[in-house]
Design a protein around this motif. Structure first.
Motif, mmCIF file in Angstrom:
data_model
loop_
_atom_site.group_PDB
_atom_site.id
_atom_site.type_symbol
_atom_site.label_atom_id
_atom_site.label_comp_id
_atom_site.label_asym_id
_atom_site.label_seq_id
_atom_site.Cartn_x
_atom_site.Cartn_y
_atom_site.Cartn_z
ATOM 1 N N ALA A 1 0.836 -1.208 0.000
ATOM 2 C CA ALA A 1 0.000 0.000 0.000
ATOM 3 C C ALA A 1 0.867 1.254 0.000
ATOM 4 O O ALA A 1 0.528 2.262 -0.645
ATOM 5 N N THR A 2 2.003 1.190 0.693
ATOM 6 C CA THR A 2 2.902 2.347 0.739
ATOM 7 C C THR A 2 3.502 2.598 -0.638
ATOM 8 O O THR A 2 3.554 3.746 -1.111
ATOM 9 N N VAL A 3 3.952 1.523 -1.277
ATOM 10 C CA VAL A 3 4.550 1.667 -2.610
ATOM 11 C C VAL A 3 3.522 2.257 -3.571
ATOM 12 O O VAL A 3 3.826 3.171 -4.347
ATOM 13 N N GLU A 4 2.286 1.769 -3.487
ATOM 14 C CA GLU A 4 1.241 2.270 -4.389
ATOM 15 C C GLU A 4 0.955 3.749 -4.145
ATOM 16 O O GLU A 4 0.831 4.538 -5.088
ATOM 17 N N ALA A 5 0.853 4.131 -2.868
ATOM 18 C CA ALA A 5 0.573 5.540 -2.542
ATOM 19 C C ALA A 5 1.729 6.428 -2.997
ATOM 20 O O ALA A 5 1.513 7.527 -3.512
ATOM 21 N N ALA A 6 2.950 5.950 -2.813
ATOM 22 C CA ALA A 6 4.123 6.726 -3.243
ATOM 23 C C ALA A 6 4.122 6.860 -4.759
ATOM 24 O O ALA A 6 4.379 7.938 -5.309
ATOM 25 N N ARG A 7 3.784 5.770 -5.446
ATOM 26 C CA ARG A 7 3.762 5.795 -6.909
ATOM 27 C C ARG A 7 2.724 6.788 -7.422
ATOM 28 O O ARG A 7 2.991 7.573 -8.327
ATOM 29 N N ARG A 8 1.542 6.766 -6.776
ATOM 30 C CA ARG A 8 0.490 7.726 -7.174
ATOM 31 C C ARG A 8 0.964 9.159 -6.988
ATOM 32 O O ARG A 8 0.780 10.008 -7.866
ATOM 33 N N GLY A 9 1.600 9.403 -5.846
ATOM 34 C CA GLY A 9 2.095 10.762 -5.583
ATOM 35 C C GLY A 9 3.094 11.207 -6.632
ATOM 36 O O GLY A 9 3.022 12.324 -7.148
ATOM 37 N N ALA A 10 4.007 10.307 -6.962
ATOM 38 C CA ALA A 10 5.032 10.646 -7.961
ATOM 39 C C ALA A 10 4.375 10.884 -9.321
ATOM 40 O O ALA A 10 4.726 11.823 -10.041
ATOM 41 N N GLU A 11 3.385 10.052 -9.660
ATOM 42 C CA GLU A 11 2.699 10.204 -10.945
ATOM 43 C C GLU A 11 1.921 11.513 -11.022
ATOM 44 O O GLU A 11 1.793 12.113 -12.084
ATOM 45 N N GLU A 12 1.399 11.943 -9.857
ATOM 46 C CA GLU A 12 0.674 13.221 -9.834
ATOM 47 C C GLU A 12 1.622 14.405 -9.946
ATOM 48 O O GLU A 12 1.171 15.552 -10.043
ATOM 49 N N GLY A 13 2.900 14.144 -9.914
ATOM 50 C CA GLY A 13 3.868 15.227 -10.136
ATOM 51 C C GLY A 13 4.483 15.799 -8.870
ATOM 52 O O GLY A 13 5.247 16.770 -8.940
ATOM 53 N N TYR A 14 4.138 15.242 -7.711
ATOM 54 C CA TYR A 14 4.724 15.767 -6.474
ATOM 55 C C TYR A 14 6.239 15.679 -6.529
ATOM 56 O O TYR A 14 6.805 14.736 -7.079
ATOM 57 N N ARG A 15 6.884 16.693 -5.971
ATOM 58 C CA ARG A 15 8.336 16.842 -6.127
ATOM 59 C C ARG A 15 9.138 16.058 -5.108
ATOM 60 O O ARG A 15 10.366 16.053 -5.142
ATOM 61 N N ARG A 16 8.435 15.443 -4.164
ATOM 62 C CA ARG A 16 9.123 14.659 -3.131
ATOM 63 C C ARG A 16 8.100 13.780 -2.427
ATOM 64 O O ARG A 16 6.937 14.167 -2.296
ATOM 65 N N VAL A 17 8.543 12.589 -2.031
ATOM 66 C CA VAL A 17 7.685 11.688 -1.256
ATOM 67 C C VAL A 17 8.342 11.472 0.101
ATOM 68 O O VAL A 17 9.506 11.097 0.178
ATOM 69 N N LYS A 18 7.589 11.759 1.151
ATOM 70 C CA LYS A 18 8.091 11.547 2.521
ATOM 71 C C LYS A 18 7.328 10.405 3.160
ATOM 72 O O LYS A 18 6.089 10.379 3.108
#
Ligand code: OSB
Ligand code: MG
Length: 367
Positions: A144-161
């Motif tokens: 679930a963490t990997v998926e949420a991080a992937r979504r964030g990156a795909e949405e263009g967020y400049r960093r994942v914490k």
């Protein structure tokens, strides 16, 4: 400006999903709004304290009490010309920085509105597009963490914490790093480790993190300095920095190399700017932290983020990540990992959805 009254207002807001950190889990936010009235103008701010004293000793109830009993009597019917003067009047109050910050921030909004200028110009900011990242609470599984991080990156967020805690660290970070080799990745322990965990934390050096946020105790600078000597990953201080003095000591000792700056944690915009200036003098980047704010607090964070030293993406992601419906009329949404500074009018540049707020208010008092 002659302060006529201070209004405190509480309204519960339920987050879309629970937000879990090493110190607790939160879904029902109790939002506390502070309004200052002077010369027919209203300045507003959101108090960032939580319902539970897990991040800080303050809670929204202590803030309410401190503002009612000690802040309001010192400000009511006083002429206050500058934030410095306001802080001077409140200087006898030791601590309770989140309570004081909310009032100080409302005063900046008030002044900016009286002058008919956006808040960021009073703060001295210059940046207009604010790079933002996401902060992912502890999820139910690594997948679930990997998926949420992937979504964030795909949405263009400049960093994942990623929030980490003992037992929820190296494996989850490795999985996210393997799935997203190029994303700017960081972790935040919210003080969950001790220096004796240094070997575990050193394992994080393998994942090219931009920083590890507040691994050790909230009131510790010495052990952070020792840990920083052992890590190649920069440490970013959050809970440890309440003042420009804390920033100076931490950066001088080498307790960290980056500062997460939260305006509520440092008693308001005036001191936030001083912390920013200290960090700049040390050549240390700062970025704007978040406290799961509604639109009022997020707008304030975006104005602060216009200062030159905010060179790393802030925790000021889209409001819709947390809220089904925000309490302001504007939608503070990031596009391609950027937020623009709200500018619908002077001051904070956002307008309260009055009908929504009135309907949700559970407590309101004027002092
Ligand atoms: O440590 O930065 C933190 C939320 C609540 C308390 C502390 C922290 C956080 C976050 C979320 O990381 C930041 C946000 O998106 O508002
Ligand atoms: Mg943090």
């Amino acid at each position: 400006m002659r302060i006529d009254s201070i209004e405190l207002r509480e309204l519960p807001m339920r987050m879309r999903t629970p937000f879990q950190t090493s110190f607790g889990i939160e879904q029902e936010r109790r939002i506390l709004l502070v309004s200052l009235f002077a010369d027919g103008v209203e300045g507003m701010a959101e108090c960032v304290a939580g319902a539970f004293p897990g991040y800080s000793p303050e809670t929204i109830d202590t803030c309410w009490t401190v503002i009612e009993q000690f802040v309001a009597p010192r400000l009511k019917e006083r002429d206050v010309a500058t934030p410095d003067e306001l802080l001077h009047l409140l200087a006898p109050i030791r601590g309770h920085d989140m309570a004081v910050a909310a009032v100080e921030m409302a005063f900046w909004d008030l002044q900016a509105k009286a002058l008919n200028v956006p808040l960021w110009t009073l703060l001295g900011g210059r940046r207009r597009d604010i790079p933002v990242g996401i902060s992912l609470g502890i999820q139910t599984s690594i997948e679930a963490t990997v998926e949420a991080a992937r979504r964030g990156a795909e949405e263009g967020y400049r960093r994942v914490k990623l929030k980490i805690a003992p037992g929820w660290d190296v494996d989850v970070v490795r999985a996210v790093r393997e799935a997203l080799p190029d994303v700017a990745l960081t972790v935040d322990a919210n003080s969950a480790y001790r220096l004796t965990d240094a070997r575990r934390l050193k394992d994080l050096d393998a994942f090219a993190l931009d920083y590890v946020e507040q691994p050790l105790a909230h009131d510790d600078l010495i052990d952070h300095a020792e840990l920083q000597r052992q890590l190649t990953t920069p440490i970013c201080l959050d809970e440890s920095v309440h003042s420009p003095e804390d920033a100076r000591k931490g950066l001088h000792l080498g307790s960290g190399r980056i500062v997460n700056l939260k305006v509520g944690r440092v008693r308001g915009f005036r001191r936030a700017r001083q912390v920013h200036d200290v960090a700049q003098a040390f050549g240390a980047p700062v970025w704007c932290g978040g406290m799961l704010e509604s639109g009022i607090g997020r707008a304030a964070n975006l104005h602060l983020s216009t200062l030159d030293g905010f060179t790393l993406p802030g925790d000021t992601a889209s409001a819709s990540r947390y809220w089904e419906r925000d309490l302001i009329e504007q939608e503070l949404e990031a596009e391609d990992g950027l937020q623009v500074v709200p500018s619908d009018g002077p001051g904070l540049g956002v307008t309260l959805d009055r009908a929504f707020v009135e309907a949700r208010t559970t407590r309101v008092e004027t002092y």
